[in-house]
Structure formats: structure tokens, C-alpha cells
Design an enzyme around this catalytic site. Structure first.
Site, PDB file in Angstrom:
ATOM      1  CG  ASN B  77     -14.684 -10.178   2.400  1.00 15.85           C
ATOM      2  OD1 ASN B  77     -15.142 -11.319   2.511  1.00 15.85           O
ATOM      3  ND2 ASN B  77     -13.406  -9.950   2.162  1.00 15.85           N
ATOM      4  CG  ASN B 153      -3.490 -10.279  -0.844  1.00 11.68           C
ATOM      5  OD1 ASN B 153      -2.567  -9.514  -0.615  1.00 11.68           O
ATOM      6  ND2 ASN B 153      -4.398 -10.598   0.068  1.00 11.68           N
ATOM      7  CG  HIS B 166     -10.551 -10.216  -6.146  1.00  5.30           C
ATOM      8  ND1 HIS B 166      -9.933 -11.394  -6.538  1.00  5.30           N
ATOM      9  CD2 HIS B 166     -10.476 -10.216  -4.785  1.00  5.30           C
ATOM     10  CE1 HIS B 166      -9.532 -12.074  -5.473  1.00  5.30           C
ATOM     11  NE2 HIS B 166      -9.841 -11.378  -4.402  1.00  5.30           N
ATOM     12  CG  HIS B 300       3.759   5.860  -1.205  1.00  5.35           C
ATOM     13  ND1 HIS B 300       3.409   6.724  -0.183  1.00  5.35           N
ATOM     14  CD2 HIS B 300       4.165   4.725  -0.581  1.00  5.35           C
ATOM     15  CE1 HIS B 300       3.601   6.148   0.989  1.00  5.35           C
ATOM     16  NE2 HIS B 300       4.047   4.932   0.777  1.00  5.35           N
ATOM     17  CE  LYS B 315      14.853 -13.241   1.657  1.00  2.08           C
ATOM     18  NZ  LYS B 315      16.154 -13.833   2.023  1.00  2.08           N
ATOM     19  CB  VAL B 318      11.245 -17.812   7.223  1.00  2.11           C
ATOM     20  CG1 VAL B 318       9.994 -18.122   6.389  1.00  2.11           C
ATOM     21  CG2 VAL B 318      12.496 -18.096   6.377  1.00  2.11           C
TER      22      VAL B 318
END
Ligand code: G1P
Ligand code: G1P
Lengths: 352, 352
Positions: B77, B153, B166, B300, B315, B318
Site C-alpha cells: 500500500n 471494502n 481489490h 470463518h 442501516k 449511529v
């Protein structure tokens, strides 16, 4: 070997309240951002919208008509997450399929009849009424509930579904996860060191030449905790040892009103936008805890704002944060420096 | 008194892995939504973008030129949260100001040269190469790091800053918060019940007539955990007791590739959109833990998708969720029913 500098080198910081760690990566704010950009918070909410169910005189989806209220207005949430009654789940011996009863009350508190008047723009006297309302709700709902959570989600980016300034109160028959961990950590600290954790912490922060202290008043201190997780996360603490919001004196509440106006003004000034956040109060639990020794608790308010770089670029607590540990892109001290440098007059009231 | 029904009455469910509780409010999905609406995920990413630093042959901000890669491509990165070297914070005796060393490696794995090819649209053979790459990285980075977190993500709404498919690998000299809690809970469970928690859990789920089981293959089971927090949260488990991703046999990895294609297709079909989520792998820790008994762990994968109502309404975790407990608006079983009813062919490949 190079000398360690908190503002240069990645490190972990311990959060003694949550008994976990945050990854601090101060150099990371330098990376370019090509990700999601939020809509800028709407700055021109109409003062009154006859279709907004939180406005005075409007009919809510439940069919009830709001009164022509003049300061705060409280009502039961029309779509509550918790209900006072109802049956309990059956007992199950299997440790992997455990359900437990969840009862409670969900209430909404409108701060003021005007939809365009957020807390920092309100008169100190009107903010004081909000605080009195909080204290009254704490007493009222705390009689039968183990925990009363007062919180405000401000801004669409924080899931707030209605722009009219309001907060919520969710009171529950059980102690939720966060306060339950803090109940343990604060008790253990007091047992070990003989002092409430946050009372000790505040003393130490005040002695550290204001490294992370942002504002001080006669009764309150606003600071960035050493272990802050969200980019501009802060904590508000009374100087005195106070267990619960309802234990504040009238003087302390008046001073709190002024303090809240000041600190929320600074937040709004950071990116010249109505600053989104989730805020809430944590103090000693209620219900049957009212009869127990809770002297290890210290009342405090928490502010968790999502914005990182600008009015439209937030910090995402996603993959690594959800699966491993929270991670922040600047130090608590760098955030404190940014906040301390801001003007004390609200950007909407600037005369230039 | 009325009989308890999980799909009607609020209740708590215990998460034995995290040792905390989730508030389940099944009736709450009925409330109207006037809050933030997300942009629909972009469905027309160009196959190659000469300005995208993740594409083949493109020059990255670091000045390095990407190879003309044909399947996966791994690199360090350019803006890592953790660095292998650097000085450590000094020791501090004060329990309220604890810092600790944080070292590690952050790597990026591009799945495929094509920017428009997400995992569910890739060939099973190419997904298998991604899985082999994960296993190799686990071995490589696990030698010197206590934890290797593989995560993806997906989607701008999940903070993904680049649409080219990625994932990331953040390896650390320390055990982060989440795995550290799961290390304890799984160890305690095995000590008490003599079986690894998730091995026991899977057996029980399979015997419960598929209430929450979504897909089964010869080596894998995809299910909604009883204690799921995110609306469509799921877990993917091997049938066999496997400690770490790198312990999977070649057969198990080939079967996993097919399973991932199938499950991600179902996710995409839910709202006919490239389904955003954070996903990641949890297995026994590495580094010095490689020499320890970690037989209480079971490998897992976790999928945490944010969407709740539609391709654009998520959703929000918050105020109450940040300050008290996570709360969900439908039961795990209701989510499982929704997912089970979906077509198995990707909506982009539909012929009608
Ligand atoms: O590294 P990325 O994809 O730019 O960044 C994304 O994932 C990281 C790891 O979960 C987060 O810390 C960032 O907030 C998020 O935007
Ligand atoms: O009750 P609201 O404001 O509609 O809802 C908001 O706050 C709640 C409490 O934090 C959350 O559960 C919801 O996801 C969020 O959208």
C-alpha cells in the site's frame, strides 16, 4: 535509532473505558482521497414545514397532533425499537442460542419549535431548558429502566432521518454493551487506584498544560481524550465528581448550557457546516443500580463526529475497523490543535 | 399473555464470539424512511482506466509502474496505516496514558486486470487464484506478524476509495481488538464444553432444518448467524475443523471459489446492484501463536453489508449503536428467508 514522535510514528493507544486499543497512523492523513464524497449538510432548513412531523401543530403519522410548543417537546417515538410490555423469549439452555428480554421506552425530544435552530444557534436559556428536560427524563425513565441513553444523531450522514433539531432517549430494562463494559472498567480502576477513573483522568489532563484540553468553564472541561477514535471525537466532563445528569446543580446546568453552545460553535466552525455527529450522555446506571454503590462512575458526554478532511469527506470505519481494530489518521493532539485554533463566534454570525 | 414470537417482539440475542448482545427490533422495519439516500453503486466501471492506479500498466502515485498482470496483482500500500520499522513509543507507568508499539505491513491485492469484473462475475478459476494468493500472503506475512487481516471494502458506501476490484491485507505485530476477544471467548468455550465453538455451532445450525443456513457445498456452509448485527450479515464456514486459511486443501479452496461466486451472486441479486460490504477472514492468530495451542479457533469469513431497505438505503449504526448496543430492524431468520428466495443466476447474466 530515530526518536519516537507521536505525530509521526504509528502506535497503539489504550482506551481504559472500553478496555481496547486504537491504532494511530498519523502519517496516513496525507493519502489522496478518491472515495465517497457526502452531500454537504443542508444549511437552509425552513423554519417551519407543515409536512415535518417534528414541527409544532403538525399531525404525526400516528394521527396525533403536535402542540404549539414553545421550547422543548417530548413524545413517544412512533416507531420505537423497544416497547414497555410484550412477552419475553423462552429460556434456552444452549449457550450458542441465547435470547434475553428487552423492554423499554423510546422518546423523542424536539429542542425548539424552529427547524433551522440547531443547539449552537439557540439561546443559552433555551439550551438550559433542553438540559433540564434531559435531567427530568433521566429521573422519570430511570425509575424502571437499568439504563437511559440520551443521544443526538445530527446530520443525514449520521443517519438522522429528520432535519428538525431533536434528540432521542432510549431507556432499557437491560444494561447495553457499552455502559456494561464501562461499568466494569471503572469499577476495577477504582478498586485498584482508589479514585474514579475519569476524575483521575481529568486532573491529569488539566495538569498537562492543555495538550488536549479545548475549553474550560467554572464547572466543565471539554477535551479530546488521549484514546479518541473518531477524527474529532471529544469528551465533556464536570469538574466535580457527579454520578448522573440528574445530580447536576442548577448552576452546573446553566454553565453546561453555555459550554455546549461554545463547543458546538467550534465544531460548526471547523468546516463551516452544521457539524454532523452522534453525541450522548454516559453516567451511572439507573433502575436497581440506584440502590447500589456506583461511585466509580463519572458523568460524561461523548461526541463522535464522522468528518475527517472536509465538510464532505468522512472517516470510514469499515473493513479493518470492523474486523480488527479502530484506526485513526491523525493524533488526538493534532485534532485538539485544529479545534483550539478555531474562532469562537459561529460562522453564521460572522460580520465581515 | 401473548406468546413470544421472534419476528414480532423485541428481544436481545447473545453473540458468543464477541461476548456481547444485539437488540433485535423486528417490528421496526415498518417505519418510514426520510433519511439519507445513497448514490446507487456505479454499475458501469470502464474495463481499463489509464488513470486508475490499480489497473495494469498504470503508474502509481509512488512512481512505480504496475505490471501487465493477468490475474491477481499484489503490492505494498502506498499509504500504509502500519509500517514494518520505526521507533516504539516510550513506556509510561500511568494506566490512563498507555501507548504500545504498532508495526506491520499493508498490502493491496487486485483480483483481476479488469476493473468491471467483481468477484461474483469472475470465473471460478480466477477466484481460486485469489484464494491461493490469500493463503500465500497468510503464510508469508504470518511468519513475523501476530495477526494477518484480509479484508475487502466493496462499494463507495463502505469507504472503498477505488472501484477496481481489490482487497487489502493489514498484518500487525499485535493482536487487534476483535480477534483478541474472539481468542478469549473461543478458548473459554472449548475449555468448558470440550469442542471448538464454531464447530459446535455449525453442527447445531445444520440440524436446525436450515432456519439460517443459506447454501451448502461439499466443504462449506454459508449462513446468517443467530446473533447477526448488520441487516444481511452472514458467515461462511468450512465443514471441517480448520484453524487457518493456509490450512485449506486444494479441494477445499476450489470448492470455496465456487461457493464465493454463488453467495456473492445472491448478494448482488438482493437489490440488483453490486452489493456493498466489508468482508474478511478470521482464523487462528499467527506469529508466536503458530507455536501455541489454537485448537479452539475455527476459520470463518464474515460479510458485513450495510444495505437495509434498498440499493440506496442503508442501516446507520449511529447514536444508540455507538453509545449503547447494536440494534437491528429484522431478525436473522427474516434476513435468511429473503436471501434464500433469490435467484442463483447473476442479474447481469439474466436472459429474459
Ligand atoms: O485503504 P482505503 O481503502 O483507502 O480505506 C478504507 O479502508 C480502511 C481500512 O478499513 C479505512 O481505514 C479507511 O477509512 C477506508 O476509507
Ligand atoms: O430513530 P432514527 O433517527 O430514525 O434512526 C437513527 O438512529 C437510530 C438510533 O441510533 C438507528 O438505529 C437508526 O439506524 C438511525 O437511522
Amino acid at each position: 535509532m530515530e526518536k519516537f514522535s507521536a505525530s509521526e510514528h504509528p502506535h497503539l493507544r489504550y482506551n481504559p473505558l472500553r478496555d481496547d486499543w486504537v491504532v494511530v497512523s498519523p502519517h496516513r492523513a496525507k493519502r489522496p482521497w478518491q472515495g465517497q464524497v457526502e452531500k454537504k449538510a443542508i444549511d437552509d432548513v425552513p423554519r417551519h414545514d407543515p409536512k415535518n412531523p417534528l414541527c409544532p401543530r403538525v399531525t404525526r403519522p400516528s394521527g396525533q397532533v403536535n402542540p404549539d410548543y414553545k421550547n422543548t417537546f417530548i413524545f413517544d417515538n412512533d416507531f420505537p425499537a423497544l416497547l414497555p410490555g410484550g412477552p419475553d423469549p423462552p429460556k434456552n439452555d444452549d449457550p450458542l442460542f441465547q435470547a434475553a428480554p428487552a423492554h423499554g421506552n423510546c422518546r423523542v425530544i424536539c429542542f425548539h419549535p424552529y427547524s433551522d435552530l440547531t443547539l449552537p444557534l439557540m439561546d443559552v436559556g433555551d439550551i438550559k431548558i433542553v438540559i433540564d428536560t434531559w435531567a427530568a427524563e433521566m429521573i422519570n425513565l430511570g425509575k424502571t429502566n437499568q439504563w437511559v441513553q440520551i443521544f443526538e444523531n445530527r446530520g443525514a450522514v449520521m443517519g438522522c432521518s429528520n432535519p428538525h433539531p431533536h434528540c432521542q432517549v432510549w431507556a432499557s430494562s437491560f444494561l447495553p454493551n457499552e455502559p456494561s463494559v464501562k461499568h466494569r472498567t471503572q469499577r476495577e480502576f477504582k478498586e485498584k487506584y482508589g479514585k474514579p477513573m475519569l476524575v483521575d483522568y481529568l486532573e491529569k489532563e488539566l495538569s498537562k498544560k492543555e495538550e488536549r484540553v479545548l475549553l474550560e468553564s467554572s464547572h466543565w472541561v471539554w477535551l479530546v481524550p488521549y484514546w479518541a477514535t473518531w477524527p474529532f471525537e471529544t469528551m465533556l466532563l464536570p469538574r466535580r465528581h457527579v454520578l448522573r445528569l440528574q445530580d447536576l446543580t442548577d448552576d452546573e446546568k446553566s454553565d453546561l448550557a453555555q459550554m455546549m453552545k461554545n463547543l458546538l460553535t467550534i465544531y460548526d466552525n471547523l468546516f463551516e457546516v452544521s457539524f454532523p455527529y452522534s453525541m450522548g450522555w454516559h453516567g451511572a446506571p439507573t433502575g436497581t443500580y440506584l440502590e447500589e454503590d456506583c461511585s466509580h462512575w463519572q458523568l460524561h458526554a461523548l461526541f463522535y463526529p464522522p468528518l475527517l478532511r472536509s465538510a464532505t469527506v468522512k472517516k470510514f470505519m469499515v473493513g479493518y475497523e470492523m474486523l480488527a481494530s479502530s484506526q485513526r489518521d491523525m493524533t488526538a493532539e493534532q485534532a485538539a490543535d485544529r479545534l483550539k485554533a478555531l474562532p469562537r463566534v459561529h460562522y453564521k454570525h460572522k460580520t465581515d
